[in-house]
Design an enzyme around this catalytic site. Structure first.
Site, PDB file in Angstrom:
ATOM      1  N   LYS A  22      -3.713 -41.992 -77.737  1.00  0.00           N
ATOM      2  CA  LYS A  22      -2.327 -42.818 -78.085  1.00  0.00           C
ATOM      3  C   LYS A  22      -1.357 -43.044 -76.900  1.00  0.00           C
ATOM      4  CE  LYS A  22       0.470 -40.892 -80.924  1.00  0.00           C
ATOM      5  NZ  LYS A  22       1.869 -40.659 -80.660  1.00  0.00           N
ATOM      6  N   SER A  23      -1.286 -41.943 -76.075  1.00  0.00           N
ATOM      7  CA  SER A  23      -0.459 -41.784 -74.966  1.00  0.00           C
ATOM      8  C   SER A  23      -0.833 -42.819 -73.758  1.00  0.00           C
ATOM      9  CB  SER A  23      -0.414 -40.276 -74.350  1.00  0.00           C
ATOM     10  OG  SER A  23       0.247 -39.403 -75.560  1.00  0.00           O
ATOM     11  N   ASP A 291       2.831 -31.042 -78.153  1.00  0.00           N
ATOM     12  CA  ASP A 291       2.221 -31.679 -79.435  1.00  0.00           C
ATOM     13  C   ASP A 291       1.356 -30.748 -80.025  1.00  0.00           C
ATOM     14  OD1 ASP A 291       4.016 -33.967 -79.340  1.00  0.00           O
ATOM     15  OD2 ASP A 291       2.409 -35.033 -78.335  1.00  0.00           O
ATOM     16  N   LYS A 389      -0.484 -42.394 -88.464  1.00  0.00           N
ATOM     17  CA  LYS A 389       0.220 -42.468 -87.213  1.00  0.00           C
ATOM     18  C   LYS A 389      -0.611 -42.392 -85.889  1.00  0.00           C
ATOM     19  CE  LYS A 389       4.902 -41.407 -85.653  1.00  0.00           C
ATOM     20  NZ  LYS A 389       4.700 -41.385 -83.917  1.00  0.00           N
TER      21      LYS A 389
END
EC number: 2.5.1.19
Length: 408
Positions: A22-23, A291, A389
């Site tokens: 995602k990053s 994270d 998400k």
């Protein structure tokens, strides 16, 4: 959707394919919007990345990015230098509690026009795109790296490029370096020396295919599963040894939690190994990989090992206050947790309370971090679909490993 996870004794040895980081995806999507010559493969299928794509393609004024924090920060900078465009960026109730003031003030130094629609320092914000009036900006170095990356991603599109001066000790350095590496990969030669980042103006880049590495944060849950198993071998792809992602530190961290990592042809195989006999307290500074704090804390709880995790100050402004959430939910299970503004201390566990219902606080990582505990006890995960998400296929992939779940 609420899920009840039955306790299982062990997992099946299998192979799992995880989609792109995602990053990395969200950074590349911004760059692709600035430089259409860039092509991207293995894009993350996360909600956050889909929301980013939709926002970048949208021509309407009001853009709602829901819970997507990265999108809020990156799009704030992107629209701020989109001359003549008027944009209102908003999000979920929690998003409207997450600060953007430091980024807004940095953009105002460039001459950008941003106003708060409700509470000062927080979304929703109204942005009137402007040409920047200067090529230099300063901000505190110990803030969320997303603020810094947001500025880096738009820097090359500015007429004179951008010099970013960071004041104080820098946190989350790997995420800044990830942004710089991706810029360099597409042909934008930036530098990061001491506390100064310099990125030149680049009008066009050569056509380039960028293949996104799979997400290491998502891999963390399989590290936890293997650690909590009696014997297991799980292969996941696609990964590289020289990763841009700070969470690749998992391979080293989990060696002390009973997991060996083997790299082979863009895949990693996780194998259960005996815990080191000297392991009494796991002490880790996670300032470069916050994270994975939830995953590590829950793994240690499941193994009955004490841990002391530091460098966690950014967790208080995530989807929820993750330090408080971890303390509340682990203590429901019978653990003992002490937190400060930037640390978490977990005492050695004696027993686990079964059939506890874990609240997820609209935080995808809470759901996924606690799920591996089904190898030690039955438990319930509230609002389990929050995983979309970042990892929409999470529950499907757990079924491949032999996890048993039912809605309740």
């Amino acid at each position: 959707m609420n899920l009840k996870l039955d306790q299982i004794s062990n997992i099946r040895n299998t192979e799992i394919q995880i989609t792109g980081s995602k990053s990395e995806t969200n950074r590349l999507l911004i760059l692709q919007s600035l430089y259409p010559e860039i092509e991207i493969e293995n894009i993350s299928n996360s909600d956050d990345s889909q929301l980013m794509k939709k926002a970048l393609a949208s021509e309407i004024e009001l853009i709602d990015i829901h819970h997507a924090g990265t999108a809020m920060r990156f799009l704030t900078a992107y629209f701020a230098v989109n001359n003549g465009r008027s944009t209102v960026l908003t999000g979920s109730k929690r998003m409207q509690e997450r600060p953007v003031k430091i980024l807004v003030e940095a953009l105002e130094q460039l001459g950008c026009e941003i106003t708060y629609e409700k509470d000062k320092g927080y979304p929703p914000i109204k942005i009137i795109g402007k040409h920047p009036k200067t090529n230099s900006v300063s901000l505190a170095a110990n803030v969320s790296s997303q603020y810094i990356s947001a500025l880096m991603l738009i820097a090359s599109s500015l007429p004179e490029g951008l010099e970013i001066n960071l004041k104080g000790k820098i946190t989350s350095v790997p995420y800044i370096k990830m942004t710089l590496n991706l810029l360099n990969d597409v042909g934008i030669e930036g530098t990061f020396v001491d506390n100064t980042i310099r990125i030149p103006h680049v009008k066009v880049v050569s056509p380039k295919l960028m293949v996104v590495e799979s997400d290491w944060s998502s891999a963390s849950y399989f590290y936890s599963i293997v650690a909590l198993s009696e014997a297991a071998m799980v292969t996941i792809g696609s990964y590289k040894k020289e990763s841009y992602q700070g969470d690749a530190a998992l391979a080293d961290f989990y060696q002390n939690l009973g997991v060996q990592t083997t790299f082979d042809n863009h895949k990693i195989t996780l194998t259960k190994i005996p815990l080191p006999k000297v392991t009494k307290v796991i002490e880790l500074d996670l300032s470069n990989s916050p994270d994975i704090a939830q995953t590590i804390a829950v793994t240690c709880f499941g193994l009955g090992i004490a841990c002391y995790l530091t460098g966690l100050h950014t967790l208080k402004i995530k989807e929820t206050d993750r330090l408080v959430a971890l303390k509340v939910e682990i203590e429901k299970l019978g653990g003992q947790v002490t937190i400060t503004e930037d640390s978490l201390r977990l005492a050695t566990r004696v027993s686990i309370t079964p059939d506890v219902s874990i609240e997820t606080y609209n935080d995808h990582r809470m759901a996924m971090a606690f799920a591996p505990l089904a190898l030690r006890t039955s438990l319930r995960i509230e609002n389990a679909n929050v995983v979309s998400k970042s990892y929409p296929d999470f529950w499907t992939d757990l079924k491949k490993l032999g996890f048993k779940s039912n809605e309740f």
